[in-house]
Scaffold this motif. Structure first.
Motif, PDB file in Angstrom:
ATOM      1  N   ALA A  57       0.828  -1.204   0.000  1.00  0.00           N
ATOM      2  CA  ALA A  57       0.000   0.000   0.000  1.00  0.00           C
ATOM      3  C   ALA A  57       0.866   1.259   0.000  1.00  0.00           C
ATOM      4  O   ALA A  57       0.575   2.223  -0.723  1.00  0.00           O
ATOM      5  CB  ALA A  57      -0.921   0.001   1.216  1.00  0.00           C
ATOM      6  N   ASN A  58       1.936   1.250   0.763  1.00  0.00           N
ATOM      7  CA  ASN A  58       2.851   2.385   0.819  1.00  0.00           C
ATOM      8  C   ASN A  58       3.532   2.595  -0.536  1.00  0.00           C
ATOM      9  O   ASN A  58       3.634   3.717  -1.023  1.00  0.00           O
ATOM     10  CB  ASN A  58       3.897   2.156   1.907  1.00  0.00           C
ATOM     11  CG  ASN A  58       4.679   3.395   2.246  1.00  0.00           C
ATOM     12  OD1 ASN A  58       4.330   4.491   1.838  1.00  0.00           O
ATOM     13  ND2 ASN A  58       5.741   3.214   3.001  1.00  0.00           N
ATOM     14  N   ARG A  59       3.978   1.521  -1.157  1.00  0.00           N
ATOM     15  CA  ARG A  59       4.637   1.600  -2.468  1.00  0.00           C
ATOM     16  C   ARG A  59       3.664   2.109  -3.528  1.00  0.00           C
ATOM     17  O   ARG A  59       4.027   2.949  -4.364  1.00  0.00           O
ATOM     18  CB  ARG A  59       5.166   0.219  -2.855  1.00  0.00           C
ATOM     19  CG  ARG A  59       6.168   0.238  -3.969  1.00  0.00           C
ATOM     20  CD  ARG A  59       6.804  -1.113  -4.254  1.00  0.00           C
ATOM     21  NE  ARG A  59       6.735  -2.111  -3.201  1.00  0.00           N
ATOM     22  CZ  ARG A  59       6.034  -3.247  -3.292  1.00  0.00           C
ATOM     23  NH1 ARG A  59       5.361  -3.538  -4.372  1.00  0.00           N
ATOM     24  NH2 ARG A  59       6.029  -4.104  -2.291  1.00  0.00           N
ATOM     25  N   ASP A  60       2.419   1.634  -3.489  1.00  0.00           N
ATOM     26  CA  ASP A  60       1.410   2.081  -4.453  1.00  0.00           C
ATOM     27  C   ASP A  60       1.099   3.572  -4.286  1.00  0.00           C
ATOM     28  O   ASP A  60       0.931   4.280  -5.273  1.00  0.00           O
ATOM     29  CB  ASP A  60       0.124   1.268  -4.306  1.00  0.00           C
ATOM     30  CG  ASP A  60       0.297  -0.175  -4.766  1.00  0.00           C
ATOM     31  OD1 ASP A  60       1.288  -0.469  -5.469  1.00  0.00           O
ATOM     32  OD2 ASP A  60      -0.568  -1.002  -4.410  1.00  0.00           O
ATOM     33  N   THR A  61       1.037   4.031  -3.053  1.00  0.00           N
ATOM     34  CA  THR A  61       0.780   5.442  -2.793  1.00  0.00           C
ATOM     35  C   THR A  61       1.904   6.310  -3.358  1.00  0.00           C
ATOM     36  O   THR A  61       1.648   7.334  -3.992  1.00  0.00           O
ATOM     37  CB  THR A  61       0.638   5.693  -1.279  1.00  0.00           C
ATOM     38  OG1 THR A  61      -0.405   4.869  -0.769  1.00  0.00           O
ATOM     39  CG2 THR A  61       0.329   7.148  -0.984  1.00  0.00           C
ATOM     40  N   VAL A  62       3.131   5.898  -3.149  1.00  0.00           N
ATOM     41  CA  VAL A  62       4.268   6.653  -3.668  1.00  0.00           C
ATOM     42  C   VAL A  62       4.251   6.676  -5.192  1.00  0.00           C
ATOM     43  O   VAL A  62       4.498   7.720  -5.814  1.00  0.00           O
ATOM     44  CB  VAL A  62       5.593   6.068  -3.129  1.00  0.00           C
ATOM     45  CG1 VAL A  62       6.793   6.672  -3.839  1.00  0.00           C
ATOM     46  CG2 VAL A  62       5.704   6.290  -1.635  1.00  0.00           C
ATOM     47  N   ASN A  64       1.632   6.425  -7.179  1.00  0.00           N
ATOM     48  CA  ASN A  64       0.536   7.297  -7.609  1.00  0.00           C
ATOM     49  C   ASN A  64       0.931   8.767  -7.492  1.00  0.00           C
ATOM     50  O   ASN A  64       0.620   9.566  -8.389  1.00  0.00           O
ATOM     51  CB  ASN A  64      -0.732   7.032  -6.795  1.00  0.00           C
ATOM     52  CG  ASN A  64      -1.390   5.734  -7.175  1.00  0.00           C
ATOM     53  OD1 ASN A  64      -1.209   5.235  -8.283  1.00  0.00           O
ATOM     54  ND2 ASN A  64      -2.158   5.164  -6.258  1.00  0.00           N
ATOM     55  N   LEU A  65       1.599   9.139  -6.428  1.00  0.00           N
ATOM     56  CA  LEU A  65       2.045  10.511  -6.257  1.00  0.00           C
ATOM     57  C   LEU A  65       3.083  10.885  -7.318  1.00  0.00           C
ATOM     58  O   LEU A  65       3.082  11.997  -7.832  1.00  0.00           O
ATOM     59  CB  LEU A  65       2.611  10.715  -4.861  1.00  0.00           C
ATOM     60  CG  LEU A  65       1.611  10.732  -3.715  1.00  0.00           C
ATOM     61  CD1 LEU A  65       2.318  10.759  -2.375  1.00  0.00           C
ATOM     62  CD2 LEU A  65       0.679  11.916  -3.843  1.00  0.00           C
TER      63      LEU A  65
END
Length: 71
Positions: A57-62, A64-65
């Motif tokens: 989830a953390n990797r996906d958020t980064v 996307n940003l």
């Protein structure tokens, strides 16, 4: 001739380790052992599972940003 470095050390996401530390109230060393597979049991299995979910989830958020800022 000197020895080359042959031991590879795992690097764990510090933010995820901190979140697991707050959630499970155990040491970060114990969390690293659970993720590594050194410790066995029900709690280590759930810690390992939570780590993989949180890391993804953390990797996906980064990612996307990064995509939003590159436009």
């Amino acid at each position: 001739m000197g020895k080359s470095k042959t031991k590879n050390y795992n690097s764990y996401d510090a933010a995820v380790l901190e979140a697991l530390f707050l959630k499970y109230k155990v040491s970060k060393y114990y969390i690293r052992q659970c993720i590594n597979g050194t410790v066995s049991g029900i709690k280590p299995d759930s810690i390992k599972k939570d780590y993989t979910i949180m890391e993804k989830a953390n990797r996906d958020t980064v990612m996307n940003l990064m995509r939003k800022t590159m436009k």
